[in-house]
Design an enzyme around this catalytic site. Structure first.
Site, short mmCIF file in Angstrom:
data_model
loop_
_atom_site.label_atom_id
_atom_site.label_comp_id
_atom_site.label_asym_id
_atom_site.label_seq_id
_atom_site.Cartn_x
_atom_site.Cartn_y
_atom_site.Cartn_z
N CYS A 152 -50.33 86.70 8.71
CA CYS A 152 -50.73 87.13 7.36
C CYS A 152 -49.55 87.75 6.60
CB CYS A 152 -51.89 88.10 7.44
SG CYS A 152 -51.75 89.29 8.79
N HIS A 246 -52.15 93.33 2.44
CA HIS A 246 -50.77 93.67 2.80
C HIS A 246 -49.93 93.72 1.52
CE1 HIS A 246 -52.13 93.31 6.79
NE2 HIS A 246 -51.51 92.20 7.18
N1 LIG Z 1 -56.71 90.38 11.23
C1 LIG Z 1 -55.85 89.72 10.46
O1 LIG Z 1 -55.54 90.13 9.32
C2 LIG Z 1 -55.24 88.43 10.95
C3 LIG Z 1 -54.49 87.65 10.05
C4 LIG Z 1 -53.89 86.48 10.51
C5 LIG Z 1 -54.06 86.09 11.82
N2 LIG Z 1 -54.79 86.87 12.67
C6 LIG Z 1 -54.98 86.42 14.05
O2 LIG Z 1 -56.34 86.06 14.22
C7 LIG Z 1 -56.75 86.35 15.56
C8 LIG Z 1 -58.02 87.22 15.50
O3 LIG Z 1 -57.78 88.42 14.82
P1 LIG Z 1 -58.96 89.44 14.44
O4 LIG Z 1 -58.32 90.43 13.56
O5 LIG Z 1 -60.16 88.70 13.97
O6 LIG Z 1 -59.26 90.10 15.90
P2 LIG Z 1 -60.59 90.84 16.41
O7 LIG Z 1 -61.28 91.55 15.30
O8 LIG Z 1 -60.14 91.65 17.57
O9 LIG Z 1 -61.55 89.66 16.91
C9 LIG Z 1 -61.32 88.93 18.08
C10 LIG Z 1 -62.49 87.99 18.35
O10 LIG Z 1 -62.16 87.16 19.48
C11 LIG Z 1 -63.20 87.28 20.48
N3 LIG Z 1 -62.52 87.21 21.80
C12 LIG Z 1 -61.69 88.12 22.34
N4 LIG Z 1 -61.22 87.67 23.54
C13 LIG Z 1 -61.78 86.46 23.75
C14 LIG Z 1 -61.72 85.50 24.79
N5 LIG Z 1 -60.96 85.70 25.88
N6 LIG Z 1 -62.45 84.37 24.67
C15 LIG Z 1 -63.22 84.15 23.59
N7 LIG Z 1 -63.35 85.03 22.56
C16 LIG Z 1 -62.63 86.16 22.64
C17 LIG Z 1 -63.86 88.61 20.22
O11 LIG Z 1 -65.21 88.53 20.71
P3 LIG Z 1 -66.07 89.81 21.13
O12 LIG Z 1 -66.31 90.59 19.85
O13 LIG Z 1 -67.29 89.24 21.69
O14 LIG Z 1 -65.20 90.56 22.10
C18 LIG Z 1 -63.80 88.68 18.69
O15 LIG Z 1 -64.84 87.90 18.13
C19 LIG Z 1 -55.56 86.99 16.26
O16 LIG Z 1 -54.85 86.00 16.97
C20 LIG Z 1 -54.71 87.49 15.09
O17 LIG Z 1 -53.34 87.54 15.43
C21 LIG Z 1 -55.40 88.03 12.26
#
Ligand SMILES: NC(=O)c1ccc[n+]([C@@H]2O[C@H](COP(=O)([O-])OP(=O)(O)OC[C@H]3O[C@@H](n4cnc5c(N)ncnc54)[C@H](OP(=O)(O)O)[C@@H]3O)[C@@H](O)[C@H]2O)c1
Length: 357
Positions: A152, A246
């Protein structure tokens, strides 16, 4: 009438997952059909999700069960596209398994961002890298494929820098970021690290930001000569106690005199293929210029534009000296920087024939 495509959202309960659910619930031809999770499998989506975004859990998905991240189950559900906002480390092998099984996988995770045959795509900037998909499928003997969206933070930098780099000979860009808490997912940063403080993200985060921006800019089709070797990029990255958005300050130094008005015109007129194709998630202006000297601000500007959260707002444009211009950009990190960016990639790949209509 075009058919409705069924989407599986992996990590559907996460901060990026909920933006996919929110945006796809309103989408004209891609619908959330399979919500995958890890800890909450079997429970109703509305019971377990932390809806840290605008509005409420959409009615269409509220009672849907959270299902396992299982390729066979997703196949049985007749899914057409897999969106993967899974955490780093967990994402890589799962995405490969889905691509091998024939699914188009749009990933927001870092795990495959630097595979040379995997596009790192912002459709307005480097959509043409979709051609790597053919090479990827052939090389890996996959019937599906993986396309990634950039960090992002890198998107908030690359979207305004791309048209500047396309039209001007740039010598150096020095960047300082102030990034929101949602960038680290839920529950994210410990309050004691960030309240009454600025969390310094450090050398590794600075370096990955520069690495991603470098790859994206190197794929820009330029109107001026030169290569990335002539450009110095440096970033200093921080997390602050805002929820979404951001805020990124850039000092751009050119190889010759450049007037700030010319830079502003280039940014304001920037459009790409998604705008020409009138894709549903493409804002009519990927970059919105604000003339106010106290904007953009995360709270007021993160939802700006005709597709809320999909335009980057650029302001504080200032001539620093004959060759240097300052600008500030504001990107909604979980929308344009993640889920919205992923949906735009899917729409673009559908139009280009990589995903059957
Ligand atoms: N946040 C941002 O602004 C942003 C921007 C660009 C890219 N990203 C990328 O997007 C991804 C997700 O970010 P997020 O912010 O959404 O994170 P998050 O809020 O921590 O959400 C993670 C999700 O993945 C699930 N999960 C965790 N471990 C898993 C596994 N081993 N197998 C299957 N599902 C699993 C979790 O499920 P449970 O809730 O059931 O544990 C939850 O639904 C990351 O790779 C991050 O780098 C994030």
């Amino acid at each position: 009438m075009r058919r409705t495509l069924k989407a599986a959202i992996l990590g559907a309960t996460g901060l990026v997952g909920i933006e996919y659910v929110r945006m796809l619930s309103q989408h004209p031809y891609i619908k959330p059909a399979y919500l995958a999770g890890k800890g909450s499998v079997g429970k109703a989506y509305s019971e377990v999700v932390r809806w840290q975004t605008v509005g409420q859990v959409p009615k269409e998905v509220a009672d849907m069960p959270v299902l396992p991240t299982d390729v066979n189950e997703i196949k049985k559900a007749g899914v057409d596209i897999v969106f993967s906002p899974l955490p780093q480390g967990a994402a890589g092998p799962v995405e490969e398994e889905f691509a091998k099984a024939g699914f188009p996988v749009i990933s927001n995770s870092p795990d495959h961002r630097f595979d040379p045959d995997v596009p790192l795509m912002i459709p307005e900037v480097n959509g043409h890298t979709a051609s790597l998909i053919d090479e990827q499928k052939k090389r890996r003997d996959w019937s599906g494929f993986i396309v990634t969206t950039p960090l992002c933070t890198a998107q908030g930098i690359a979207i305004p820098l791309a048209p500047i780099y396309r039209d001007f000979r740039v010598d150096s860009v020095f960047i300082t970021t102030m990034q929101s808490l949602s960038g680290e997912g839920y529950p994210g940063v410990a309050s004691l690290d960030v309240v009454d403080n600025i969390k310094v993200l450090g050398d590794a985060y600075d370096a990955k930001t520069v690495k991603e921006v470098t790859r994206i800019l190197s794929e820009v089709k330029r109107n001026v000569p030169g290569t990335m070797d002539e450009l110095t990029l440096s970033a200093t990255t921080h997390r602050i106690a805002t929820i979404h958005g951001h805020y990124e300050v850039m000092y751009v130094t050119f190889k010759e005199d450049v007037k700030v008005e010319k830079v502003k015109e280039t940014l304001a007129n920037f459009k790409g293929e998604p705008q020409d194709m009138k894709l549903p998630t493409a804002p009519s202006r990927p970059i919105l210029i604000t003339e106010l000297d106290n904007r953009p601000q995360p709270y007021f500007d993160r939802w700006a534009g005709d597709v809320p959260g999909m335009s980057v707002v650029v302001g504080r444009l200032k001539q620093v000296n004959n060759r240097t211009v300052r600008l500030v950009s504001l990107i909604h990190n979980t929308v344009r920087g993640a889920a919205g960016g992923g949906i735009l990639v899917a729409e673009y790949l559908i139009e280009k024939g990589y995903i059957p209509k």
